[in-house]
Design a protein around this motif. Structure first.
Motif, PDB file in Angstrom:
ATOM      1  N   GLY A   1     -36.561  18.278  54.072  1.00 18.13           N
ATOM      2  CA  GLY A   1     -36.373  19.689  54.727  1.00 18.13           C
ATOM      3  C   GLY A   1     -35.111  20.221  54.986  1.00 18.13           C
ATOM      4  N   LEU A   2     -34.744  21.340  55.282  1.00 17.65           N
ATOM      5  CA  LEU A   2     -33.399  22.062  55.414  1.00 17.65           C
ATOM      6  C   LEU A   2     -33.494  22.795  56.698  1.00 17.65           C
ATOM      7  N   LEU A   3     -32.686  22.456  57.414  1.00 17.29           N
ATOM      8  CA  LEU A   3     -32.159  23.717  58.497  1.00 17.29           C
ATOM      9  C   LEU A   3     -30.822  24.107  58.435  1.00 17.29           C
ATOM     10  N   THR A   4     -30.494  25.428  58.551  1.00 14.68           N
ATOM     11  CA  THR A   4     -29.251  26.005  58.443  1.00 14.68           C
ATOM     12  C   THR A   4     -28.876  26.797  59.531  1.00 14.68           C
ATOM     13  N   ALA A   5     -27.398  26.896  59.937  1.00 13.89           N
ATOM     14  CA  ALA A   5     -27.100  27.691  61.051  1.00 13.89           C
ATOM     15  C   ALA A   5     -25.585  27.969  60.620  1.00 13.89           C
ATOM     16  N   ASP A   6     -25.160  29.245  61.284  1.00 17.60           N
ATOM     17  CA  ASP A   6     -23.655  29.378  61.061  1.00 17.60           C
ATOM     18  C   ASP A   6     -22.832  28.562  61.841  1.00 17.60           C
TER      19      ASP A   6
ATOM     20  N   TRP B   1     -30.382  28.581  64.597  1.00 15.50           N
ATOM     21  CA  TRP B   1     -31.094  27.685  63.378  1.00 15.50           C
ATOM     22  C   TRP B   1     -32.373  28.253  62.721  1.00 15.50           C
ATOM     23  N   LYS B   2     -32.235  28.232  61.508  1.00 17.59           N
ATOM     24  CA  LYS B   2     -33.578  28.556  60.607  1.00 17.59           C
ATOM     25  C   LYS B   2     -33.931  27.350  59.884  1.00 17.59           C
TER      26      LYS B   2
ATOM     27  N   ALA C   1     -25.700  16.459  57.581  1.00 17.25           N
ATOM     28  CA  ALA C   1     -25.262  17.761  57.323  1.00 17.25           C
ATOM     29  C   ALA C   1     -24.126  17.728  56.474  1.00 17.25           C
ATOM     30  N   PHE C   2     -23.738  18.721  56.038  1.00 15.38           N
ATOM     31  CA  PHE C   2     -22.406  19.391  55.285  1.00 15.38           C
ATOM     32  C   PHE C   2     -22.311  20.949  55.620  1.00 15.38           C
TER      33      PHE C   2
END
Length: 396
Positions: A294-299, A310-311, A270-271
């Motif tokens: 792949g990619l997961l994102t969150a605030d 998470w998205k 992660a970064f």
């Protein structure tokens, strides 16, 4: 996404050479985004003792790393520490036995043929370190430096461990590292008793610290879970023990995650940028052309143990379609180079005919929406036809 234009100031006023050397170029891209790049200015003929106007040329710098950098190394990590760079990886050349560290003043130096490899943790049956020396990662946790990794004893079955650098210790000296510790859950039991754990990584968002790792059980049976990513919170003062229960973050449900006889979500890293957590992971075959990111994102301000924040992207962000001649890029890490660029390191193959994992590096770009772009090739990063620039320098 590709570069379309390069801009530098039409003229500047300068009293010293350093004032000229500090002038950077803006590289503009097809989506309207831009990035600052260094310029190697030709200063011959500039006289800072005599007032006047001078026309100078320069070459925009686009530091790139030719793939492959090193072959037979998977899961690469490049780590800046106290003015130097360090490289650690899974060593396929030695049957994944032993952790070796390289040290250099710059990133390119890590991959020179004469760069020494320093063994910091080797085969030791008495201590239970026999096989699957996998996916080591350097991380600073609570001001202390650790290596997170997986390892097995005589019986195959990798499990997550960590070891801590002693005060004032050297990263390349085995005696500078404390005894490895196996990761435990908050009740004191081992992270897993009925499966394998591996690829643990660390991230800090706000005031909270988390670890993410891959877990798999029932391998080779009809009840094989595949490799799944779990997340938990840890206390920085004792990161070897979870302070929360593990939470299932993602499991391999997309077609691209389930190919070449693999069922795979692994290799998280992660970064954080602009208040957002970007967590990459790998799916597909770890030693084949189907491997992809792949990619997961969150605030970053959210509770990352709450799965609803998470998205998950439904398509890969880096694959064998991304950059010509690079097959199966995956199990990546991130680092910041000397110019302040966010860089991605990964392993991939340089041909479809074999399964030799080799290392690659390129820059992560941020598009017009502020989202990271992981598949920018060297030519698209800066078209060579745009690299020559001119500028007027007024002295006095």
């Amino acid at each position: 996404l590709y570069s379309v234009k390069v801009q530098v100031p039409k003229r500047i006023w300068a009293r010293t050479a350093s004032e000229v050397e500090n002038v950077r170029a803006s590289v503009l891209y097809s989506d309207g985004s831009s990035v600052q790049k260094q310029v190697k200015w030709e200063l011959d003929g500039l006289d800072f003792q005599s007032p006047g106007s001078f026309r100078i040329r320069g070459t925009v710098q686009n530091e790139q790393y030719q793939f492959p950098l090193a072959c037979g190394f998977g899961d690469p990590v490049i780590f800046p520490w106290e003015g130097r760079y360090y490289f650690i990886a899974t060593n396929d050349n030695l049957n994944d036995v032993g952790f070796y560290v390289r040290e250099s003043e710059d990133v390119a130096g890590l991959f020179r043929e004469d760069t020494q490899q320093h063994l910091i943790l080797g085969l030791d049956e008495e201590r239970g370190f026999v096989q699957t020396f996998w996916a080591p990662e350097f991380h600073v946790i609570g001001g202390e430096l650790y290596i997170l990794f997986a390892i097995s004893g005589k019986k195959w079955g990798p499990q997550c461990h960590l070891m801590k650098l002693k005060k004032g210790g050297s990263l390349i000296a085995p005696e500078s590292w404390e005894e490895p510790v196996r990761i435990r859950k908050k009740d004191g039991s081992f992270l897993a008793e009925d499966g394998i754990t591996l690829d643990m990584t660390y991230l800090k968002a706000g005031e909270r610290s988390y670890v993410v790792w891959s877990y798999r059980r029932n391998i080779g049976t009809p009840y094989d879970t595949g490799s799944m990513l779990y997340i938990a919170e840890v206390d920085e003062k004792q990161p070897w023990q979870l302070s929360s229960d593990p939470v299932l973050l993602t499991r391999p449900l997309y077609g691209w995650e389930n190919v070449n006889h693999t069922i795979n979500n692994e290799g998280p890293y992660a970064f954080i940028a602009d208040g957002k957590v970007y967590l990459t992971y790998s799916g597909g075959a770890a030693d084949g052309y189907t491997y992809a990111l792949g990619l997961l994102t969150a605030d970053a301000k959210d509770d990352l143990l709450d799965i609803s924040v998470w998205k998950k992207r439904c398509t890969p962000v880096l694959s064998y379609y991304s950059v010509e001649g690079i097959y199966g890029p995956g199990h990546n890490s991130f680092f910041t180079d000397a110019q302040g660029n966010l860089m991605i390191a990964y392993h991939a193959e340089d041909a479809l005919e074999h399964h030799l994992r080799c290392d690659g590096i390129h820059r992560v770009h941020f598009n017009i929406h502020g989202e990271p772009v992981f598949d920018l090739s060297a030519k698209r990063d800066l078209d060579p036809a745009l690299s020559q620039v001119e500028m007027e320098v007024i002295v006095g």
